[in-house]
Design a protein around this motif. Structure first.
Motif, PDB file in Angstrom:
ATOM      1  N   LEU A 269       0.816  -1.216   0.000  1.00  0.00           N
ATOM      2  CA  LEU A 269       0.000   0.000   0.000  1.00  0.00           C
ATOM      3  C   LEU A 269       0.850   1.267   0.000  1.00  0.00           C
TER       4      LEU A 269
ATOM      5  N   PRO B  96       0.430   3.940  -3.382  1.00  0.00           N
ATOM      6  CA  PRO B  96      -0.785   4.777  -3.397  1.00  0.00           C
ATOM      7  C   PRO B  96      -0.982   5.536  -2.090  1.00  0.00           C
ATOM      8  N   GLY B  97      -0.566   4.918  -0.983  1.00  0.00           N
ATOM      9  CA  GLY B  97      -0.724   5.594   0.297  1.00  0.00           C
ATOM     10  C   GLY B  97       0.107   6.853   0.395  1.00  0.00           C
TER      11      GLY B  97
ATOM     12  N   LEU C 181      -1.370   9.680  -1.745  1.00  0.00           N
ATOM     13  CA  LEU C 181      -2.493  10.342  -1.083  1.00  0.00           C
ATOM     14  C   LEU C 181      -2.005  11.232   0.059  1.00  0.00           C
TER      15      LEU C 181
ATOM     16  N   LEU D  11      -4.311   2.750   6.285  1.00  0.00           N
ATOM     17  CA  LEU D  11      -4.104   3.244   4.917  1.00  0.00           C
ATOM     18  C   LEU D  11      -5.155   2.696   3.962  1.00  0.00           C
TER      19      LEU D  11
ATOM     20  N   LEU E  19      -7.652   5.127   1.874  1.00  0.00           N
ATOM     21  CA  LEU E  19      -7.561   5.096   0.406  1.00  0.00           C
ATOM     22  C   LEU E  19      -8.917   4.856  -0.232  1.00  0.00           C
TER      23      LEU E  19
ATOM     24  N   ALA F 192     -10.661  10.654   0.654  1.00  0.00           N
ATOM     25  CA  ALA F 192      -9.599  10.522  -0.341  1.00  0.00           C
ATOM     26  C   ALA F 192     -10.034  11.104  -1.681  1.00  0.00           C
TER      27      ALA F 192
ATOM     28  N   HIS G  29      -8.118  14.220  -3.554  1.00  0.00           N
ATOM     29  CA  HIS G  29      -7.647  14.159  -4.936  1.00  0.00           C
ATOM     30  C   HIS G  29      -8.267  15.289  -5.758  1.00  0.00           C
TER      31      HIS G  29
END
Length: 222
Positions: free
Chosen positions: A7, A10-11, A14, A140, A144, A149, A153
């Motif tokens: 993870l 992507p973690g 973010l 996480l 996510l 999240a 984004h």
């Protein structure tokens, strides 16, 4: 590779966005503020540091220390053999041998006792790292897949002005991540308090010895 490693990419992406939003300030009165004051770090930076912690090196260190204990055991076995001679020199040697044996392997304050404590502490730290990584991976995974999240984004897209919704979403994610890391650090401090006395430097513990002399017996310490 464990769940946290999988993870990580992507973690961290973010959390880098979260850090960017929080750099402009968290919402006033948000429960994130006490965590920020305590941890003194933003969540992305904190997780990057934590990713370098793995249980395997600590487990290996515990095994290496226990191998040293076996060497001390062999030495103590040799010192345990009784001498086949007598007299003043033999008595003095026997006292010195007994004192050395006591220093090497008699109780938790001996060299062997300290080594065994050190190995057990390494095992406890390895367990702490493993459990903390599992908890952080779980946190996480949750953030996510959260609506926060999505909001983060959206708020960090090029050309988009981050509004209150983005800052609020970033604060919620940061609270979740820093809360888990805070619990992990509390666990590490607890382990240190528990094991600290058993890891203190050992000292030579004198044993009174009897030394013969003309006209009586005098007790001295080595």
């Amino acid at each position: 590779m464990d769940a946290l490693d999988r993870l990580a990419e992507p973690g961290l992406d973010l959390l880098a966005r979260v850090d960017t939003l929080l750099a402009a300030g968290a919402p006033e009165g948000h429960r994130l503020w006490p965590l920020l004051r305590r941890m003194q770090v933003l969540p992305g930076a904190a997780v990057r540091e934590f990713l370098d912690l793995h249980p395997a090196p600590l487990t290996d260190a515990g095994h290496a220390v226990r191998r040293l204990v076996r060497g001390y055991d062999d030495t103590c076995a040799l010192l345990g053999d009784q001498v086949a001679w007598s007299g003043a020199a033999a008595s003095a040697y026997d006292e010195a041998r007994a004192t050395l044996l006591r220093h090497l392997d008699e109780g938790p304050e001996s060299l062997v006792g300290r080594l065994e404590s050190m190995a057990s502490y390494a095992d406890a730290l390895a367990g702490w790292v493993e459990g903390s990584r599992v908890a952080l991976a779980r946190a996480l995974a949750e953030v996510l897949g959260s609506s926060e999240a999505v909001a983060v984004h959206a708020a960090t897209r090029p050309g988009v002005h981050a509004g209150p919704a983005g800052a609020s979403a970033a604060a919620e994610i940061a609270t979740r991540i820093l809360g888990v890391l805070g619990v992990a650090y509390d666990g590490a401090e607890t382990l240190l308090r528990q094991w600290g006395p058993s890891l203190a430097e050992t000292v030579w513990r004198d044993r009174p010895a009897v030394a013969p002399h003309y006209g009586g017996t005098t007790r001295i310490g080595y």
